[in-house]
Each structure stands twice: as structure tokens, then as C-alpha cells.
Design an enzyme around this catalytic site. Structure first.
Site, PDB file in Angstrom:
ATOM      1  CB  CYS A  34      -0.902  -0.057   1.239  1.00 14.39           C
ATOM      2  SG  CYS A  34      -1.715   1.480   1.673  1.00 14.39           S
ATOM      3  CB  CYS A  37       0.335   1.863   4.127  1.00 13.78           C
ATOM      4  SG  CYS A  37      -1.380   1.364   3.943  1.00 13.78           S
TER       5      CYS A  37
END
Length: 109
Positions: A34, A37
Site C-alpha cells: 500500500c 501506507c
């Protein structure tokens, strides 16, 4: 394990590290794949250091900890859940700058 100054929690220790914490705990539900993230790593590291007296910051890898991820119905990454006294009191989805994250959490801390 600690990444960017942020402790990692698992399904096995979530209750002890998050639910039983005396301080509020901000949990980032994250994944290696991600990009937003990864973008939040330095922000959370700075928060963990600067706000250590007010709340804890931890990360939970959704790919390796499906029980906790499913229990809180986390579908998007990153999802931030703020826990106080063992209960989730605020939920935020998506990357954001540190100042905005603190503003959005302030009334729940």
C-alpha cells in the site's frame, strides 16, 4: 517489531497492547503493498515520538493479522482506529498530513 519508531502489533497481542492500554492507542491498519501506507510511516513515527505522553501509535499488518482486521471490518488501507479504554472511538481512512491527522483526532483524545 518497531518500524519507523512505530511498534507493530499482531492478532496475538492486540488485546494486551491496544485494548488494555492505559493510554489511547492509534492503530494504523497497513499493508506492505500500500503506497499511501508507506507514505504515512514518517508521519506516524513523528507522532509516536512527539505525542508519547498523550497516546501510543502502533501498526497492524492486515495481510498477516486477518482476525483483528475482520473484527473491526477494515476494508481500505490505511485505516486509522483510535482506541480509548478498549473501545474504538474514532475511525479515519486514507493518508493525510500530520497536522490534519492530529486535528481530526484531537477531540477524541
Amino acid at each position: 517489531m518497531v518500524i519507523n519508531g512505530v511498534a507493530e502489533v499482531t492478532d496475538a497481542d492486540f488485546a494486551a497492547e491496544v485494548l488494555a492500554s492505559k493510554l489511547p492507542v492509534l492503530v494504523e491498519f497497513t499493508a506492505d503493498w500500500c503506497p499511501p501506507c508507506r507514505q504515512m510511516g514518517p508521519v506516524l513515527g513523528a507522532l509516536a515520538e512527539e505525542e508519547a505522553d498523550r497516546f501510543r501509535v502502533v501498526q497492524l499488518d492486515v495481510d498477516h493479522n486477518p482476525e483483528t482486521t475482520n473484527a473491526y471490518k477494515v476494508l481500505s488501507m490505511p485505516t486509522f482506529l483510535l482506541f480509548r479504554d478498549g473501545e474504538p472511538v474514532r475511525s479515519l481512512v486514507g493518508a493525510r498530513p500530520k497536522r490534519r491527522l492530529l486535528q481530526e483526532l484531537s477531540d477524541a483524545l
